[in-house]
Scaffold this motif. Sequence first.
Motif, PDB file in Angstrom:
ATOM      1  N   PRO A 181      -3.097  36.840 -27.355  1.00  0.00           N
ATOM      2  CA  PRO A 181      -3.621  35.568 -26.850  1.00  0.00           C
ATOM      3  C   PRO A 181      -2.726  34.865 -25.840  1.00  0.00           C
ATOM      4  CG  PRO A 181      -3.978  35.738 -29.206  1.00  0.00           C
ATOM      5  CD  PRO A 181      -3.116  36.901 -28.831  1.00  0.00           C
ATOM      6  N   ASP A 182      -1.412  35.000 -25.992  1.00  0.00           N
ATOM      7  CA  ASP A 182      -0.504  34.322 -25.061  1.00  0.00           C
ATOM      8  C   ASP A 182      -0.601  34.887 -23.638  1.00  0.00           C
ATOM      9  OD1 ASP A 182       0.393  32.714 -27.094  1.00  0.00           O
ATOM     10  OD2 ASP A 182       2.225  33.861 -27.468  1.00  0.00           O
ATOM     11  N   ASP A 183      -1.167  36.081 -23.509  1.00  0.00           N
ATOM     12  CA  ASP A 183      -1.281  36.722 -22.200  1.00  0.00           C
ATOM     13  C   ASP A 183      -2.622  36.463 -21.518  1.00  0.00           C
ATOM     14  OD1 ASP A 183       1.234  37.933 -22.391  1.00  0.00           O
ATOM     15  OD2 ASP A 183       0.434  39.649 -23.473  1.00  0.00           O
ATOM     16  N   ALA A 184      -3.501  35.701 -22.165  1.00  0.00           N
ATOM     17  CA  ALA A 184      -4.885  35.611 -21.688  1.00  0.00           C
ATOM     18  C   ALA A 184      -4.998  34.973 -20.308  1.00  0.00           C
ATOM     19  CB  ALA A 184      -5.737  34.845 -22.698  1.00  0.00           C
ATOM     20  N   ASP A 185      -4.281  33.882 -20.073  1.00  0.00           N
ATOM     21  CA  ASP A 185      -4.400  33.195 -18.789  1.00  0.00           C
ATOM     22  C   ASP A 185      -3.878  34.066 -17.644  1.00  0.00           C
ATOM     23  OD1 ASP A 185      -5.551  30.911 -19.908  1.00  0.00           O
ATOM     24  OD2 ASP A 185      -3.603  30.008 -20.324  1.00  0.00           O
ATOM     25  N   VAL A 186      -2.747  34.714 -17.883  1.00  0.00           N
ATOM     26  CA  VAL A 186      -2.198  35.605 -16.850  1.00  0.00           C
ATOM     27  C   VAL A 186      -3.128  36.794 -16.631  1.00  0.00           C
ATOM     28  CG1 VAL A 186      -0.275  37.124 -16.246  1.00  0.00           C
ATOM     29  CG2 VAL A 186       0.175  34.901 -17.291  1.00  0.00           C
ATOM     30  N   ALA A 187      -3.720  37.303 -17.698  1.00  0.00           N
ATOM     31  CA  ALA A 187      -4.658  38.427 -17.576  1.00  0.00           C
ATOM     32  C   ALA A 187      -5.826  38.062 -16.674  1.00  0.00           C
ATOM     33  CB  ALA A 187      -5.159  38.847 -18.955  1.00  0.00           C
ATOM     34  N   PHE A 188      -6.317  36.830 -16.793  1.00  0.00           N
ATOM     35  CA  PHE A 188      -7.406  36.372 -15.931  1.00  0.00           C
ATOM     36  C   PHE A 188      -6.990  36.426 -14.467  1.00  0.00           C
ATOM     37  CE2 PHE A 188      -9.716  33.185 -13.525  1.00  0.00           C
ATOM     38  CZ  PHE A 188     -11.035  33.390 -13.927  1.00  0.00           C
ATOM     39  N   VAL A 189      -5.801  35.941 -14.158  1.00  0.00           N
ATOM     40  CA  VAL A 189      -5.315  35.929 -12.772  1.00  0.00           C
ATOM     41  C   VAL A 189      -5.135  37.352 -12.252  1.00  0.00           C
ATOM     42  CG1 VAL A 189      -3.376  35.304 -11.292  1.00  0.00           C
ATOM     43  CG2 VAL A 189      -4.237  33.674 -12.963  1.00  0.00           C
ATOM     44  N   VAL A 190      -4.569  38.224 -13.072  1.00  0.00           N
ATOM     45  CA  VAL A 190      -4.376  39.621 -12.666  1.00  0.00           C
ATOM     46  C   VAL A 190      -5.725  40.252 -12.331  1.00  0.00           C
ATOM     47  CG1 VAL A 190      -3.638  41.913 -13.425  1.00  0.00           C
ATOM     48  CG2 VAL A 190      -2.231  39.917 -13.945  1.00  0.00           C
ATOM     49  N   GLY A 191      -6.709  40.029 -13.186  1.00  0.00           N
ATOM     50  CA  GLY A 191      -8.039  40.581 -12.918  1.00  0.00           C
ATOM     51  C   GLY A 191      -8.653  40.022 -11.655  1.00  0.00           C
ATOM     52  N   LEU A 192      -8.469  38.733 -11.412  1.00  0.00           N
ATOM     53  CA  LEU A 192      -9.035  38.089 -10.226  1.00  0.00           C
ATOM     54  C   LEU A 192      -8.430  38.642  -8.938  1.00  0.00           C
ATOM     55  CD1 LEU A 192     -10.964  35.776  -9.319  1.00  0.00           C
ATOM     56  CD2 LEU A 192      -8.946  34.291  -9.307  1.00  0.00           C
ATOM     57  N   LEU A 229       2.269  24.859 -21.111  1.00  0.00           N
ATOM     58  CA  LEU A 229       2.119  26.291 -20.827  1.00  0.00           C
ATOM     59  C   LEU A 229       3.440  27.026 -20.963  1.00  0.00           C
ATOM     60  CD1 LEU A 229      -0.170  26.100 -17.669  1.00  0.00           C
ATOM     61  CD2 LEU A 229      -0.819  27.077 -19.883  1.00  0.00           C
ATOM     62  N   GLY A 230       4.536  26.329 -20.669  1.00  0.00           N
ATOM     63  CA  GLY A 230       5.834  26.973 -20.601  1.00  0.00           C
ATOM     64  C   GLY A 230       6.103  27.429 -19.185  1.00  0.00           C
ATOM     65  N   PHE A 231       7.368  27.420 -18.800  1.00  0.00           N
ATOM     66  CA  PHE A 231       7.721  27.724 -17.408  1.00  0.00           C
ATOM     67  C   PHE A 231       7.206  29.092 -16.958  1.00  0.00           C
ATOM     68  CE2 PHE A 231      10.196  28.878 -13.768  1.00  0.00           C
ATOM     69  CZ  PHE A 231      10.464  27.685 -13.113  1.00  0.00           C
ATOM     70  N   PRO A 232       7.436  30.191 -17.710  1.00  0.00           N
ATOM     71  CA  PRO A 232       7.004  31.516 -17.217  1.00  0.00           C
ATOM     72  C   PRO A 232       5.504  31.607 -16.965  1.00  0.00           C
ATOM     73  CG  PRO A 232       8.553  31.755 -19.036  1.00  0.00           C
ATOM     74  CD  PRO A 232       8.161  30.308 -18.992  1.00  0.00           C
ATOM     75  N   THR A 233       4.692  31.118 -17.926  1.00  0.00           N
ATOM     76  CA  THR A 233       3.239  31.199 -17.755  1.00  0.00           C
ATOM     77  C   THR A 233       2.758  30.293 -16.643  1.00  0.00           C
ATOM     78  OG1 THR A 233       2.913  31.777 -20.081  1.00  0.00           O
ATOM     79  CG2 THR A 233       1.012  30.883 -18.897  1.00  0.00           C
ATOM     80  N   ALA A 234       3.261  29.063 -16.598  1.00  0.00           N
ATOM     81  CA  ALA A 234       2.855  28.133 -15.547  1.00  0.00           C
ATOM     82  C   ALA A 234       3.222  28.674 -14.169  1.00  0.00           C
ATOM     83  CB  ALA A 234       3.506  26.767 -15.770  1.00  0.00           C
ATOM     84  N   LYS A 235       4.397  29.272 -14.055  1.00  0.00           N
ATOM     85  CA  LYS A 235       4.834  29.851 -12.775  1.00  0.00           C
ATOM     86  C   LYS A 235       3.885  30.960 -12.331  1.00  0.00           C
ATOM     87  CE  LYS A 235       7.313  33.334 -12.985  1.00  0.00           C
ATOM     88  NZ  LYS A 235       8.334  34.347 -13.326  1.00  0.00           N
ATOM     89  N   THR A 236       3.580  31.883 -13.239  1.00  0.00           N
ATOM     90  CA  THR A 236       2.720  33.020 -12.882  1.00  0.00           C
ATOM     91  C   THR A 236       1.319  32.557 -12.521  1.00  0.00           C
ATOM     92  OG1 THR A 236       3.997  34.468 -14.336  1.00  0.00           O
ATOM     93  CG2 THR A 236       1.818  35.235 -13.674  1.00  0.00           C
TER      94      THR A 236
END
Length: 260
Positions: A134-145, A82-89
């Motif tokens: 696409p790289d923002d998709a996982d974080v976008a899910f968390v933000v929406g949740l 995932l990479g550190f920034p995405t995994a952290k968020t």
Amino acid sequence: MSRMTLDRLPPEIADADNLPSPPAVALQVMRLADDPNALAEDLGQVIRQDPALTARLLRTVNSAATGLPRSIDSIERACALLGFPTAKTLAIGFAVADSMPVVGPDTGFDLEQYWMRSGLTASAAELFARQVSPDDADVAFVVGLLSEMGRLVLAGCLTSVYKTILVGNPWPSPADERAQLGFSNLDLSAALFNSWSVPEEIVGPIAYREVPDHLPEGTSPSVVRQCRILATAEVLAGVWASGAAERDLNWAGGAAAHYL
């Protein structure tokens, strides 16, 4: 539009005994994020202390890791991919989601509708992000949740007042809340998360969801994208929840065309 802070909220909320606290694992992740020498593997070692969080992140990386020869079963390997920034968020976001307060039936709050709308917003945000970034998709899910967690806090900490607002209007708009309370559930969510030092990639889009065209000067491009994605996702989630009348679908399409 200035950001709300906890000290500007009514004491019934700011000093409430049942006000949610930041999860321990989220605090550990945030401390690790301040270490310039920290690696994704170090992050995995912190996350693995929480089995439920570990399982959620592994599900996330495996659902996104199409094309890999086999599934990922190591949280350290997942964080590296995932990479550190995405995994952290993602770790902070999922941990915060698990800390949401429990709201009883006597509050007048429709918990089933809350989770339905939150799930729809998260899914729509992920859907839009996969199309535009696409790289923002996982974080976008968390933000929406997490975006409307403030509704749970209002129902749990300001129960009698919020209950009167919910009468005849089980899903009041942020504008309706602000007119009667002086602040909205979005303001409360952003203030609470900011006090926990949750990453701006999560806090910013929630704070400015209503004004995605008027973000403060100097806002990072990633926050701008997430804010526009969240604003569009919230419109579509409302359409889905309402039964998707043709007029509402046209409205959602217009929002997508404008913001994305």
